[in-house]
Structure formats: structure tokens, C-alpha cells
Design a protein around this motif. Structure first.
Motif, PDB file in Angstrom:
ATOM      1  N   HIS A  67      -5.789  -0.145  -5.174  1.00 20.36           N
ATOM      2  CA  HIS A  67      -5.807  -0.508  -3.757  1.00 20.36           C
ATOM      3  C   HIS A  67      -7.230  -0.458  -3.201  1.00 20.36           C
ATOM      4  N   PHE A  96       0.822  -1.211   0.000  1.00 21.21           N
ATOM      5  CA  PHE A  96       0.000   0.000   0.000  1.00 21.21           C
ATOM      6  C   PHE A  96       0.857   1.262   0.000  1.00 21.21           C
ATOM      7  N   LEU A 144      -1.155   5.195  -2.313  1.00 20.72           N
ATOM      8  CA  LEU A 144      -2.480   4.631  -2.570  1.00 20.72           C
ATOM      9  C   LEU A 144      -3.032   5.074  -3.918  1.00 20.72           C
ATOM     10  N   VAL A 148      -4.198   3.521   5.104  1.00 22.90           N
ATOM     11  CA  VAL A 148      -5.081   2.377   4.879  1.00 22.90           C
ATOM     12  C   VAL A 148      -6.204   2.372   5.910  1.00 22.90           C
TER      13      VAL A 148
END
Length: 140
Positions: A17, A10, A13, A58
Motif C-alpha cells: 500500500h 486499504f 495496511l 491512510v
């Protein structure tokens, strides 16, 4: 309740993703994401963004219930702690499913392995490597 684990680097991004994590979230009721530590990324260039910042980004994504940093010494430690019902692999992740299933079995983990679907868009950058390459070309 079906607990799903997705994992990856990740770094920077992008929509690929988000698509992967949306697919993974649809596989169950609760999505945990393990963000790989830089020291464990050996199959490609190391991440540009620091570990904690990647985990933070994330964690902020809508499909994610909880984001974890991977273990620096043993990638299976967070999986053992989370005890998922499903491990969702990205459609292009390098993992061999039968090898992963055997390693999970060796640890006493009984979970299903599924693959996310690809996101196919010709007009978007869906790879961190391609994003970095474009930045370097445009800034050179």
C-alpha cells in the motif's frame, strides 16, 4: 498543480500500500486517496477494518495529502469533486483502463490513467488476504 487520485480498499495496511501511494504521489503535486466503502468491495472479501478507520490510517501516511471515503452509491462522486489530472491505479488492481477511461469521459472528466509499479519483495507479506491467511493459520 497536478492533482492525483489513488483509490483502494486499504484493509490492514502493508508495504505494498505504501509503495502504491508513494508511486501515485510522484505522479503529481497533490495526492488524494479514495478509500472504498465496505459496501462497494465486491471483487474480493469485504474489509475487516471499518471504513472510517481505514480512511484515518491512510490519511496518516506521509505521501497522502487528503484521504476521502468513497461514495456508497456512486464511486465516481468523489472523483468528480476532486477533479484529478491523473488517476493512479495499483499495478494489480482489477480495473480495466479503457472501461474506466470511457466511464470518466461519460462524466465529462478528462484525466490520465496511469499504473503504479509493483513492489517485489519475496520476504514480506504484500497482500491483505495473505496477512489474514497467515493470522488464521498461526492462531488456529
Amino acid at each position: 498543480m497536478t492533482r492525483v487520485v489513488a483509490q483502494g480498499t486499504f484493509d490492514i495496511l502493508h508495504p505494498g500500500h505504501v509503495h502504491y501511494l508513494e508511486d501515485a504521489a510522484a505522479m503529481g503535486d497533490e495526492l488524494h486517496v479514495i478509500v472504498a466503502r465496505s459496501v462497494n468491495v465486491t471483487h474480493k472479501e469485504p474489509p475487516v477494518v471499518p471504513d472510517g478507520q481505514r480512511r484515518e490510517m491512510v490519511a496518516a501516511l506521509k505521501p497522502v495529502d487528503e484521504a476521502h471515503l468513497g461514495d456508497a452509491d456512486d464511486i465516481f462522486v468523489p472523483i468528480e469533486r476532486i477533479d484529478p489530472d491523473v488517476i493512479a491505479l495499483g499495478y494489480d488492481q482489477h480495473h480495466d483502463e479503457s472501461t474506466l477511461q470511457a466511464a470518466l469521459g461519460d462524466r465529462g472528466l478528462d484525466c490520465e490513467i496511469r499504473r503504479a509499479t509493483p513492489l517485489e519483495r519475496d520476504d514480506e507479506l504484500l497482500s491483505t488476504g495473505r496477512i489474514i491467511d497467515r493470522i488464521l493459520r498461526q492462531r488456529d
